[in-house]
Design a protein around this motif. Structure first.
Motif, PDB file in Angstrom:
ATOM      1  N   ILE A   5       0.842  -1.193   0.000  1.00  0.00           N
ATOM      2  CA  ILE A   5       0.000   0.000   0.000  1.00  0.00           C
ATOM      3  C   ILE A   5       0.882   1.249   0.000  1.00  0.00           C
ATOM      4  O   ILE A   5       1.821   1.347   0.795  1.00  0.00           O
ATOM      5  CB  ILE A   5      -0.920   0.034   1.230  1.00  0.00           C
ATOM      6  CG1 ILE A   5      -1.881  -1.157   1.203  1.00  0.00           C
ATOM      7  CG2 ILE A   5      -1.714   1.338   1.286  1.00  0.00           C
ATOM      8  CD1 ILE A   5      -2.698  -1.296   2.459  1.00  0.00           C
ATOM      9  N   ALA A   6       0.588   2.182  -0.895  1.00  0.00           N
ATOM     10  CA  ALA A   6       1.307   3.460  -0.957  1.00  0.00           C
ATOM     11  C   ALA A   6       0.296   4.582  -0.821  1.00  0.00           C
ATOM     12  O   ALA A   6      -0.489   4.849  -1.741  1.00  0.00           O
ATOM     13  CB  ALA A   6       2.069   3.579  -2.275  1.00  0.00           C
ATOM     14  N   GLU A   7       0.260   5.232   0.323  1.00  0.00           N
ATOM     15  CA  GLU A   7      -0.686   6.304   0.621  1.00  0.00           C
ATOM     16  C   GLU A   7      -0.072   7.205   1.673  1.00  0.00           C
ATOM     17  O   GLU A   7       0.330   6.737   2.739  1.00  0.00           O
ATOM     18  CB  GLU A   7      -2.000   5.699   1.120  1.00  0.00           C
ATOM     19  CG  GLU A   7      -2.970   6.667   1.753  1.00  0.00           C
ATOM     20  CD  GLU A   7      -3.423   7.765   0.797  1.00  0.00           C
ATOM     21  OE1 GLU A   7      -3.203   8.950   1.142  1.00  0.00           O
ATOM     22  OE2 GLU A   7      -3.976   7.440  -0.258  1.00  0.00           O
ATOM     23  N   ASP A   8       0.017   8.523   1.384  1.00  0.00           N
ATOM     24  CA  ASP A   8       0.685   9.423   2.325  1.00  0.00           C
ATOM     25  C   ASP A   8      -0.205   9.798   3.512  1.00  0.00           C
ATOM     26  O   ASP A   8       0.293  10.205   4.555  1.00  0.00           O
ATOM     27  CB  ASP A   8       1.165  10.692   1.608  1.00  0.00           C
ATOM     28  CG  ASP A   8       0.007  11.494   1.038  1.00  0.00           C
ATOM     29  OD1 ASP A   8      -0.313  12.552   1.611  1.00  0.00           O
ATOM     30  OD2 ASP A   8      -0.571  11.065   0.024  1.00  0.00           O
ATOM     31  N   VAL A  28       2.152  -6.716   2.967  1.00  0.00           N
ATOM     32  CA  VAL A  28       3.571  -6.951   3.230  1.00  0.00           C
ATOM     33  C   VAL A  28       4.356  -5.662   3.400  1.00  0.00           C
ATOM     34  O   VAL A  28       5.496  -5.692   3.888  1.00  0.00           O
ATOM     35  CB  VAL A  28       4.200  -7.818   2.117  1.00  0.00           C
ATOM     36  CG1 VAL A  28       3.579  -9.205   2.118  1.00  0.00           C
ATOM     37  CG2 VAL A  28       4.036  -7.166   0.740  1.00  0.00           C
ATOM     38  N   ALA A  29       3.782  -4.518   2.996  1.00  0.00           N
ATOM     39  CA  ALA A  29       4.481  -3.239   3.164  1.00  0.00           C
ATOM     40  C   ALA A  29       3.488  -2.091   3.073  1.00  0.00           C
ATOM     41  O   ALA A  29       2.525  -2.150   2.315  1.00  0.00           O
ATOM     42  CB  ALA A  29       5.584  -3.070   2.115  1.00  0.00           C
ATOM     43  N   GLU A  30       3.736  -1.033   3.871  1.00  0.00           N
ATOM     44  CA  GLU A  30       2.962   0.210   3.832  1.00  0.00           C
ATOM     45  C   GLU A  30       3.950   1.361   3.685  1.00  0.00           C
ATOM     46  O   GLU A  30       4.873   1.479   4.488  1.00  0.00           O
ATOM     47  CB  GLU A  30       2.180   0.408   5.118  1.00  0.00           C
ATOM     48  CG  GLU A  30       1.317  -0.750   5.561  1.00  0.00           C
ATOM     49  CD  GLU A  30       0.833  -0.545   6.984  1.00  0.00           C
ATOM     50  OE1 GLU A  30       0.542   0.614   7.363  1.00  0.00           O
ATOM     51  OE2 GLU A  30       0.774  -1.536   7.732  1.00  0.00           O
ATOM     52  N   GLU A  35       8.860   6.606  -4.261  1.00  0.00           N
ATOM     53  CA  GLU A  35      10.181   5.973  -4.214  1.00  0.00           C
ATOM     54  C   GLU A  35      10.159   4.746  -3.312  1.00  0.00           C
ATOM     55  O   GLU A  35      10.668   3.674  -3.664  1.00  0.00           O
ATOM     56  CB  GLU A  35      11.229   6.974  -3.725  1.00  0.00           C
ATOM     57  CG  GLU A  35      12.647   6.422  -3.744  1.00  0.00           C
ATOM     58  CD  GLU A  35      13.679   7.456  -3.333  1.00  0.00           C
ATOM     59  OE1 GLU A  35      14.844   7.080  -3.114  1.00  0.00           O
ATOM     60  OE2 GLU A  35      13.316   8.651  -3.230  1.00  0.00           O
ATOM     61  N   ALA A  36       9.546   4.897  -2.152  1.00  0.00           N
ATOM     62  CA  ALA A  36       9.444   3.765  -1.225  1.00  0.00           C
ATOM     63  C   ALA A  36       8.552   2.667  -1.801  1.00  0.00           C
ATOM     64  O   ALA A  36       8.771   1.476  -1.557  1.00  0.00           O
ATOM     65  CB  ALA A  36       8.897   4.240   0.118  1.00  0.00           C
ATOM     66  N   LEU A  37       7.534   3.058  -2.570  1.00  0.00           N
ATOM     67  CA  LEU A  37       6.658   2.078  -3.215  1.00  0.00           C
ATOM     68  C   LEU A  37       7.440   1.177  -4.159  1.00  0.00           C
ATOM     69  O   LEU A  37       7.319  -0.054  -4.114  1.00  0.00           O
ATOM     70  CB  LEU A  37       5.550   2.806  -3.983  1.00  0.00           C
ATOM     71  CG  LEU A  37       4.745   1.969  -4.982  1.00  0.00           C
ATOM     72  CD1 LEU A  37       3.984   0.864  -4.267  1.00  0.00           C
ATOM     73  CD2 LEU A  37       3.798   2.858  -5.774  1.00  0.00           C
ATOM     74  N   LEU A  38       8.247   1.782  -5.029  1.00  0.00           N
ATOM     75  CA  LEU A  38       9.017   0.990  -5.990  1.00  0.00           C
ATOM     76  C   LEU A  38       9.988   0.052  -5.276  1.00  0.00           C
ATOM     77  O   LEU A  38      10.162  -1.104  -5.685  1.00  0.00           O
ATOM     78  CB  LEU A  38       9.760   1.911  -6.949  1.00  0.00           C
ATOM     79  CG  LEU A  38       8.872   2.759  -7.875  1.00  0.00           C
ATOM     80  CD1 LEU A  38       9.716   3.687  -8.734  1.00  0.00           C
ATOM     81  CD2 LEU A  38       7.995   1.878  -8.752  1.00  0.00           C
ATOM     82  N   ASP A  47       1.202  -9.358  -5.176  1.00  0.00           N
ATOM     83  CA  ASP A  47       0.209  -9.605  -6.218  1.00  0.00           C
ATOM     84  C   ASP A  47      -0.428  -8.300  -6.677  1.00  0.00           C
ATOM     85  O   ASP A  47      -0.830  -8.184  -7.834  1.00  0.00           O
ATOM     86  CB  ASP A  47      -0.885 -10.545  -5.693  1.00  0.00           C
ATOM     87  CG  ASP A  47      -0.337 -11.905  -5.329  1.00  0.00           C
ATOM     88  OD1 ASP A  47       0.040 -12.653  -6.250  1.00  0.00           O
ATOM     89  OD2 ASP A  47      -0.259 -12.210  -4.119  1.00  0.00           O
ATOM     90  N   ILE A  48      -0.539  -7.331  -5.758  1.00  0.00           N
ATOM     91  CA  ILE A  48      -1.173  -6.054  -6.098  1.00  0.00           C
ATOM     92  C   ILE A  48      -0.575  -4.929  -5.279  1.00  0.00           C
ATOM     93  O   ILE A  48      -0.168  -5.137  -4.132  1.00  0.00           O
ATOM     94  CB  ILE A  48      -2.709  -6.121  -5.867  1.00  0.00           C
ATOM     95  CG1 ILE A  48      -3.401  -4.856  -6.420  1.00  0.00           C
ATOM     96  CG2 ILE A  48      -3.036  -6.346  -4.401  1.00  0.00           C
ATOM     97  CD1 ILE A  48      -4.928  -4.980  -6.467  1.00  0.00           C
ATOM     98  N   ALA A  49      -0.494  -3.751  -5.894  1.00  0.00           N
ATOM     99  CA  ALA A  49      -0.081  -2.532  -5.196  1.00  0.00           C
ATOM    100  C   ALA A  49      -1.260  -1.565  -5.233  1.00  0.00           C
ATOM    101  O   ALA A  49      -1.820  -1.300  -6.299  1.00  0.00           O
ATOM    102  CB  ALA A  49       1.130  -1.900  -5.873  1.00  0.00           C
ATOM    103  N   VAL A  50      -1.665  -1.066  -4.066  1.00  0.00           N
ATOM    104  CA  VAL A  50      -2.735  -0.077  -3.967  1.00  0.00           C
ATOM    105  C   VAL A  50      -2.058   1.270  -3.801  1.00  0.00           C
ATOM    106  O   VAL A  50      -1.357   1.508  -2.811  1.00  0.00           O
ATOM    107  CB  VAL A  50      -3.661  -0.383  -2.778  1.00  0.00           C
ATOM    108  CG1 VAL A  50      -4.786   0.645  -2.705  1.00  0.00           C
ATOM    109  CG2 VAL A  50      -4.246  -1.796  -2.907  1.00  0.00           C
ATOM    110  N   VAL A  51      -2.263   2.163  -4.761  1.00  0.00           N
ATOM    111  CA  VAL A  51      -1.412   3.347  -4.891  1.00  0.00           C
ATOM    112  C   VAL A  51      -2.231   4.636  -4.972  1.00  0.00           C
ATOM    113  O   VAL A  51      -3.157   4.752  -5.786  1.00  0.00           O
ATOM    114  CB  VAL A  51      -0.532   3.236  -6.158  1.00  0.00           C
ATOM    115  CG1 VAL A  51       0.403   4.433  -6.273  1.00  0.00           C
ATOM    116  CG2 VAL A  51       0.250   1.928  -6.155  1.00  0.00           C
ATOM    117  N   ASP A  52      -1.868   5.610  -4.147  1.00  0.00           N
ATOM    118  CA  ASP A  52      -2.446   6.952  -4.233  1.00  0.00           C
ATOM    119  C   ASP A  52      -1.906   7.629  -5.491  1.00  0.00           C
ATOM    120  O   ASP A  52      -0.714   7.538  -5.800  1.00  0.00           O
ATOM    121  CB  ASP A  52      -2.050   7.743  -2.977  1.00  0.00           C
ATOM    122  CG  ASP A  52      -2.719   9.113  -2.911  1.00  0.00           C
ATOM    123  OD1 ASP A  52      -3.624   9.379  -3.726  1.00  0.00           O
ATOM    124  OD2 ASP A  52      -2.322   9.898  -2.043  1.00  0.00           O
TER     125      ASP A  52
END
Length: 214
Positions: A5-8, A28-30, A35-38, A47-52
């Motif tokens: 998950i990538a959300e500020d 597995v990661a927040e 940059e941290a998402l990649l 399997d999936i990235a949930v991205v802002d």
């Protein structure tokens, strides 16, 4: 299935984590920036990235650009973008390069836990999902093109196709039979002058034509 998950926004990130865990995903990661998402995707290969869509440092299109990198470098990872507002060009940018494992929703959809979880699973398994408001705006923009040939019911079917629905899903949404859905889709493909080819490929072409990226 495993997710990053990538959300500020910390509060929204916590909420999305809870929804994913309730839906059976392992988070597995927040992270809070692109940059941290990649880095997280490279490390965990989820399997999936949930991205802002908009993240630090510029709060413009960092999430979209990161999503394009993810789909190019790690095609096994699906991406579901979340946006505060309807920004239809981002959906078009993604679908012009990738036609599976992509989703674009408004953040308000997270509140409908069951529907959001269903969308997550669909995108994670290679489907597509577009927010109904994005689809509606794309419809409003259209003038004098092959889409004008479609009947109101065919437009409804195509709109649901663009949202990633299967024939069974469309039938359930419109309360019609699957055979009726298949007839509507065949009519749509013919009216859009799509060449005869693999049925799934023509279906994707119809959605891309609808979105204005093909």
């Amino acid at each position: 299935m495993r997710a990053v998950i990538a959300e500020d926004s910390v509060l929204l990130r916590i909420g999305v984590v809870k929804v994913l865990e309730m839906a059976g995903f392992e988070v597995v990661a927040e992270v809070g920036d692109a940059e941290a998402l990649l880095a997280a995707v490279e490390e965990h290969r989820p399997d999936i990235a949930v991205v802002d869509v908009r993240m630090p440092p510029g709060f413009t299109d960092e999430g979209v650009r990161a999503a394009l990198v993810i789909r190019q470098q790690w095609p096994g990872t699906a991406v579901l973008l979340l946006s505060q507002y309807v920004e239809e060009r981002y959906a078009a940018d993604l679908l012009s390069a990738h036609t599976s494992g992509i989703g674009y929703l408004l953040k308000q959809r997270v509140a409908d836990v069951e529907e959001f979880a269903d969308t997550l699973r669909r995108v994670a398994t290679g489907g597509t999902a577009l927010d109904p408001q994005v689809v509606s705006q794309l419809l409003v923009r259209r003038h004098s093109d092959p889409l004008d040939r479609l009947t109101p019911r065919e437009r409804e079917v195509l709109e649901l196709m663009a949202g990633g629905r299967s024939n069974a899903g469309i039938a359930g949404q419109l309360v019609i039979s699957e055979s009726a859905v298949a007839k509507h889709i065949n009519s749509i493909l013919a009216k859009l002058d799509l060449p005869k080819a693999d049925a799934d490929h023509r279906r994707v072409l119809a959605v891309l034509r609808f979105l204005g990226v093909a």
